[in-house]
Structure formats: C-alpha cells, structure tokens
Design an enzyme around this catalytic site. Structure first.
Site, mmCIF file in Angstrom:
data_model
loop_
_atom_site.group_PDB
_atom_site.id
_atom_site.type_symbol
_atom_site.label_atom_id
_atom_site.label_comp_id
_atom_site.label_asym_id
_atom_site.label_seq_id
_atom_site.Cartn_x
_atom_site.Cartn_y
_atom_site.Cartn_z
ATOM 1 C CB SER A 1 -0.879 -0.021 1.248
ATOM 2 O OG SER A 1 -1.496 1.224 1.443
ATOM 3 C CE1 TYR B 1 -4.127 -3.099 5.573
ATOM 4 C CE2 TYR B 1 -3.666 -0.778 5.197
ATOM 5 C CZ TYR B 1 -3.928 -2.040 4.699
ATOM 6 O OH TYR B 1 -3.971 -2.244 3.346
ATOM 7 C CE LYS C 1 -1.468 -4.676 3.404
ATOM 8 N NZ LYS C 1 -1.725 -5.975 2.790
HETATM 9 P P1 NAD Z 1 -10.970 -7.527 1.045
HETATM 10 O O1 NAD Z 1 -11.216 -7.533 2.513
HETATM 11 O O2 NAD Z 1 -12.127 -7.265 0.147
HETATM 12 O O3 NAD Z 1 -10.288 -8.901 0.598
HETATM 13 C C1 NAD Z 1 -9.414 -9.616 1.439
HETATM 14 C C2 NAD Z 1 -9.924 -11.063 1.489
HETATM 15 O O4 NAD Z 1 -9.040 -11.838 2.304
HETATM 16 C C3 NAD Z 1 -11.311 -11.194 2.099
HETATM 17 O O5 NAD Z 1 -12.136 -11.909 1.194
HETATM 18 C C4 NAD Z 1 -11.100 -11.972 3.415
HETATM 19 O O6 NAD Z 1 -12.186 -12.798 3.701
HETATM 20 C C5 NAD Z 1 -9.819 -12.734 3.103
HETATM 21 N N1 NAD Z 1 -8.979 -13.071 4.277
HETATM 22 C C6 NAD Z 1 -8.538 -12.237 5.246
HETATM 23 N N2 NAD Z 1 -7.786 -12.914 6.133
HETATM 24 C C7 NAD Z 1 -7.737 -14.206 5.713
HETATM 25 C C8 NAD Z 1 -7.118 -15.387 6.200
HETATM 26 N N3 NAD Z 1 -6.399 -15.383 7.326
HETATM 27 N N4 NAD Z 1 -7.290 -16.538 5.522
HETATM 28 C C9 NAD Z 1 -8.028 -16.573 4.381
HETATM 29 N N5 NAD Z 1 -8.635 -15.489 3.873
HETATM 30 C C10 NAD Z 1 -8.502 -14.320 4.527
HETATM 31 O O7 NAD Z 1 -9.788 -6.465 0.784
HETATM 32 P P2 NAD Z 1 -9.285 -5.829 -0.592
HETATM 33 O O8 NAD Z 1 -9.698 -4.403 -0.615
HETATM 34 O O9 NAD Z 1 -9.618 -6.704 -1.741
HETATM 35 O O10 NAD Z 1 -7.713 -5.844 -0.314
HETATM 36 C C11 NAD Z 1 -6.887 -6.874 -0.794
HETATM 37 C C12 NAD Z 1 -5.453 -6.614 -0.346
HETATM 38 O O11 NAD Z 1 -5.018 -5.352 -0.831
HETATM 39 C C13 NAD Z 1 -5.255 -6.567 1.173
HETATM 40 O O12 NAD Z 1 -4.012 -7.162 1.471
HETATM 41 C C14 NAD Z 1 -5.224 -5.095 1.473
HETATM 42 O O13 NAD Z 1 -4.509 -4.805 2.643
HETATM 43 C C15 NAD Z 1 -4.520 -4.560 0.234
HETATM 44 N N6 NAD Z 1 -4.805 -3.141 -0.035
HETATM 45 C C16 NAD Z 1 -6.105 -2.760 -0.189
HETATM 46 C C17 NAD Z 1 -6.394 -1.416 -0.423
HETATM 47 C C18 NAD Z 1 -7.826 -0.956 -0.575
HETATM 48 O O14 NAD Z 1 -8.080 0.245 -0.499
HETATM 49 N N7 NAD Z 1 -8.797 -1.832 -0.795
HETATM 50 C C19 NAD Z 1 -5.342 -0.475 -0.528
HETATM 51 C C20 NAD Z 1 -4.025 -0.925 -0.395
HETATM 52 C C21 NAD Z 1 -3.766 -2.276 -0.159
HETATM 53 C C1 UD1 Z 2 -7.050 4.931 3.642
HETATM 54 C C2 UD1 Z 2 -6.038 4.380 4.600
HETATM 55 C C3 UD1 Z 2 -4.913 3.712 3.850
HETATM 56 C C4 UD1 Z 2 -5.468 2.662 2.889
HETATM 57 C C5 UD1 Z 2 -6.486 3.360 1.974
HETATM 58 C C6 UD1 Z 2 -7.123 2.442 1.001
HETATM 59 C C7 UD1 Z 2 -6.150 5.920 6.530
HETATM 60 C C8 UD1 Z 2 -5.414 6.936 7.338
HETATM 61 N N1 UD1 Z 2 -5.500 5.445 5.440
HETATM 62 O O1 UD1 Z 2 -6.424 5.925 2.866
HETATM 63 O O2 UD1 Z 2 -4.032 3.077 4.751
HETATM 64 O O3 UD1 Z 2 -4.411 2.106 2.126
HETATM 65 O O4 UD1 Z 2 -7.516 3.931 2.799
HETATM 66 O O5 UD1 Z 2 -7.962 1.536 1.664
HETATM 67 O O6 UD1 Z 2 -7.252 5.545 6.850
HETATM 68 N N2 UD1 Z 2 -12.644 11.502 3.119
HETATM 69 C C9 UD1 Z 2 -13.633 12.428 3.405
HETATM 70 N N3 UD1 Z 2 -14.825 11.975 3.893
HETATM 71 C C10 UD1 Z 2 -15.076 10.649 4.120
HETATM 72 C C11 UD1 Z 2 -14.064 9.703 3.819
HETATM 73 C C12 UD1 Z 2 -12.853 10.170 3.330
HETATM 74 O O7 UD1 Z 2 -13.448 13.640 3.215
HETATM 75 O O8 UD1 Z 2 -16.154 10.303 4.582
HETATM 76 C C13 UD1 Z 2 -11.372 11.980 2.578
HETATM 77 C C14 UD1 Z 2 -10.172 11.617 3.454
HETATM 78 O O9 UD1 Z 2 -9.958 12.608 4.420
HETATM 79 C C15 UD1 Z 2 -9.061 11.513 2.402
HETATM 80 C C16 UD1 Z 2 -9.778 11.046 1.137
HETATM 81 O O10 UD1 Z 2 -11.165 11.319 1.339
HETATM 82 O O11 UD1 Z 2 -8.528 12.795 2.173
HETATM 83 C C17 UD1 Z 2 -9.606 9.555 0.888
HETATM 84 O O12 UD1 Z 2 -9.948 8.854 2.073
HETATM 85 P P1 UD1 Z 2 -10.014 7.246 2.142
HETATM 86 O O13 UD1 Z 2 -10.834 6.729 1.028
HETATM 87 O O14 UD1 Z 2 -10.416 6.892 3.539
HETATM 88 O O15 UD1 Z 2 -8.530 6.783 1.853
HETATM 89 P P2 UD1 Z 2 -7.146 7.256 2.542
HETATM 90 O O16 UD1 Z 2 -7.394 7.973 3.793
HETATM 91 O O17 UD1 Z 2 -6.340 7.918 1.500
#
Ligand code: NAD
Ligand code: UD1
Length: 342
Positions: free
Chosen positions: A127, A152, A156
């Site tokens: 991330s 969290y 990472k």
């Molecule tokens: P998500 O929660 O939709 O998907 C993660 C999946 O992993 C889920 O289906 C959950 O049931 C499964 N899981 C969790 N722990 C497990 C375990 N111990 N054994 C088996 N299954 C397990 O999340 P996502 O948004 O698809 O994210 C996927 C990856 O990307 C994660 O590693 C997350 O940290 C990373 N990531 C996500 C974002 C985002 O904004 N969505 C941003 C940066 C990084």
């Molecule tokens: C968050 C996580 C980051 C993660 C990412 C994707 C934090 C501090 N960081 O990032 O670790 O990788 O999500 O899952 O939580 N905002 C509003 N109103 C809202 C929600 C959000 O104004 O109701 C603004 C936030 O202040 C930010 C932007 O929208 O400026 C994006 O927010 P968000 O979607 O939560 O993502 P991040 O904070 O960038």
C-alpha cells in the site's frame, strides 16, 4: 496446459476483479479465502462474467496444517497472488494483535509452504500508506518508508521486510510487491464490486451510499490543506486497472523477466484528485447530488499523495487506462445494483 495460480483473498474486492482478469488471460485459478470479509456471491459474479467458476477452498491461512495439505494436493501450482489480509485502518488501532497475527502469519505460512514445496513466485498486496506524507511528489518507489500511522500500515511495512529477508535466505523465492494507491470502482458489469460492511470509512463508498440515500450526508474532512481547493489529494486507481497489473506482474515473474528477485511497483494513475473534485466529478457523471458538508480534518490523514508511475509504466509495462469519470460511474452502478435502484 493452463497455468494454475493461487489467489488468496480471491473472493474479496481486489481479489475477485483479479480472478476475472486471470481467467480472461487464460490462467486456471484456485482461491483460498476464509470469508471473513467477503461472501461466495463474488464467485457467482466471476462465473457470470467469465463463464468459469474458479476452484474455491474455504479455510484460514493461519491454519498451517491445512495450508500444507493444500500445497501437497496441488503439485501443479505455478504462482501465488496474496491478497488475504485484514485491511481496516481504524479497526487495526483497536485490535492490533488481530492485525499483526492475521497479516504477518498468513504471509509467513505461505512463504513456508512455498519453500517446502518449491513453489514460487508470489505477488504481494502492499500500500502507498507505507510512504506516509512524502516530502517529494509524485512519490517514487525510492521514497523513504516512514514510520507507520497505524498497525495496519505497519503490517504492510513488516510484510515487505519478511519478503525481502525470505528472498535473501531462500533461492527458490521471488516476488513483486505492488504498492496500491487508492483503489476505487467496480467491474463495468456491476456483477462484482466492494461489499459494504457497516458505515464505510473510505471516500467513494461513502459518496455512493450518500447518493443512494443510505447515509444522510458526506463529511468532507478538511478544506484548509495546502492544496488548490483546500481539500486533501489522493491518487484514485480503477480496480480493473489494478487487477490487470497483477496479471502483468505474474507473467513477468513466471517468464523470469524480473530484474531483481524482489521488485516494487507503485500502482496509481499518476494524477492527484482532491476530495472536492471527486465529489463534483461524481455529481457530473451520474447526475446525482451528494449532500455534503465540510468538517475538520480526520486524525491520521495526510495532505496529499500521488504516484510516480514511471517504473510501473516502463519496467512493468502497465498503465492505468480508465478515466475517473468511468470509474466513478462504475462505483455508482455497483451501488445501484446492491440497493436495487433503477
Ligand atoms: P478484502 O477484505 O475485500 O479482501 C481480502 C480477502 O481476504 C477477504 O475476502 C477476506 O475474507 C480474506 N482473508 C482475510 N484474512 C484471511 C485469512 N487469514 N485466511 C483466508 N482469507 C482471509 O480487501 P481488498 O480491498 O480486496 O484488499 C486486498 C489486499 O489489498 C489486502 O491485502 C489489502 O490490505 C490490500 N490493499 C487494499 C487497499 C484498498 O483500499 N482496498 C489499498 C491498499 C492495499
Ligand atoms: C485509507 C487508509 C490507507 C489505505 C487506503 C485504502 C487511513 C489513514 N488510510 O487511505 O491506509 O491504504 O484507505 O484503503 O485511513 N474523506 C472524506 N470523507 C469521508 C471519507 C474520506 O473527506 O467520509 C477523505 C479523506 O480525508 C481523504 C480522502 O477522502 O482525504 C480519501 O480517504 P479514504 O478513502 O479513507 O482513503 P485514505 O485515507 O487515503
């Protein structure tokens, strides 16, 4: 013979979109997921989109014995994409042990089995949160990793270190760590997308639920940042574009085209968008108003971040192609389907 890819967390948000792209590109897929944050409905969606229902095994990656059985039963396994993790930043502050246990041990168990069964490579979900508030923008892969703001984020950073140390120790291993910026949107079919759990924390699900009338108003966290309109800036990346990057990464590793045993790539658009710009764009493309109000800054938020995508574009050979308009429309279509809005 099709190559078999293990997708952990494959019923989740980014995982399910990646499974679709893998199947479209001719791979066989097996998913491991414990359904802690997803349901098997995404398997139905994947099947409707691709015509193929991927193999699915429901168990917890923390169950090492079960994981070992899995590896023993799949000798043809070619590579792994590891999405499974707990991902809610706020929850990680309240339940740090759950986050460290789940996110670190699931990777450790996987790497153990990969070494024992000589299966490699692995693509890891990292991330942009590891960069904190970067001093220079856009942020490159060489930017310093700053102390994490949350357990969290720390998982990472530690996972990247676990990968680096394991790769140094075991010749068989190679990996790509993909550092996602802010993934948003849904598949254009609206058959898969992000499942809401309680009140969303992330901006786009909050916007779509407010537009749908599920939530009364969107709070915009701060308009006094040092940005053109005062609201915070992020790099919002379309989830299908993100999914395609995983296919590109896995192909690169399988073909042995990686230049180092562990590579890192930023996955973003390279363009920053402010919160206010995003809300205005959403209203323009959907024609739906989003009731909103400016409130104070949210604790832990950074001011601005967007990716330098040069390395992903030139070395990985991947580029984000979807516009913010299309992506926000896809998020809205997914929300409408979930709420049965015509
Ligand atoms: P998500 O929660 O939709 O998907 C993660 C999946 O992993 C889920 O289906 C959950 O049931 C499964 N899981 C969790 N722990 C497990 C375990 N111990 N054994 C088996 N299954 C397990 O999340 P996502 O948004 O698809 O994210 C996927 C990856 O990307 C994660 O590693 C997350 O940290 C990373 N990531 C996500 C974002 C985002 O904004 N969505 C941003 C940066 C990084
Ligand atoms: C968050 C996580 C980051 C993660 C990412 C994707 C934090 C501090 N960081 O990032 O670790 O990788 O999500 O899952 O939580 N905002 C509003 N109103 C809202 C929600 C959000 O104004 O109701 C603004 C936030 O202040 C930010 C932007 O929208 O400026 C994006 O927010 P968000 O979607 O939560 O993502 P991040 O904070 O960038």
């Amino acid at each position: 013979m099709k190559e078999l890819i293990l997708v952990t967390g494959g019923t989740g948000y980014i995982g399910s979109h990646t499974v679709v792209e893998l199947i479209k590109e001719g791979f066989d897929v097996v998913i491991i997921d414990n359904l802690s944050n997803s349901t098997t409905e995404s398997l139905d969606g994947i099947e409707q989109i691709t015509g193929i229902r991927p193999d699915f095994e429901q168990f917890d990656l923390l169950d090492l014995q079960r994981l070992e059985q899995f590896f023993a039963s799949r000798p043809s396994l070619k590579a792994i994409i590891h999405f499974a993790a707990s991902k809610a930043v706020g929850e990680s502050v309240e339940k740090p042990l759950l986050y460290y246990r789940n996110n670190l041990n699931s990777l450790i168990n996987l790497l153990h089995c990969m070494v024992v069964h000589e299966v490699s490579p692995i693509v890891f979900s990292s991330s942009c949160t590891i960069y904190g508030q970067p001093r220079e923008l856009p942020v490159t892969e060489q930017a310093p990793i700053l102390p994490a703001e949350s357990p969290y984020g720390n998982t990472k950073q530690i996972c990247e270190e676990i990968l680096a140390d394991s790769i140094s120790a075991f010749n068989v291993l190679k990996a790509i760590s993909l550092r996602y910026f802010n993934p948003i949107g849904a598949h254009p079919s609206a058959l898969i997308g992000e499942l809401p759990r309680g009140v969303p924390n992330n901006l786009v699900p909050y916007v779509t639920q407010t537009a749908a009338g599920v939530l009364p108003e969107l709070k915009i966290y701060g308009n006094d940042y040092d940005t053109p309109d005062g609201s915070a800036i992020r790099d919002y990346i379309n989830v299908v574009d993100l999914a395609r990057a995983h296919v590109t990464a896995i192909r690169r590793l399988i073909a042995g085209k990686n230049s180092e045993p562990l590579e890192y790539f930023n996955l973003g658009t390279g363009k920053g968008t402010s919160v206010l710009e995003l809300v205005q764009t959403f209203e323009q493309v959907t024609g739906v108003k989003v009731n909103h109000r400016i409130v104070g800054r949210r604790a832990g938020d950074i001011e601005k971040v967007w990716a330098d995508t040069t390395k992903a574009n030139e070395t990985l050979g991947w580029k984000a192609i979807h516009s913010l308009d299309e992506t926000l429309l896809s998020a809205w279509n997914w929300e409408k389907r979930l709420r049965d809005i015509k």
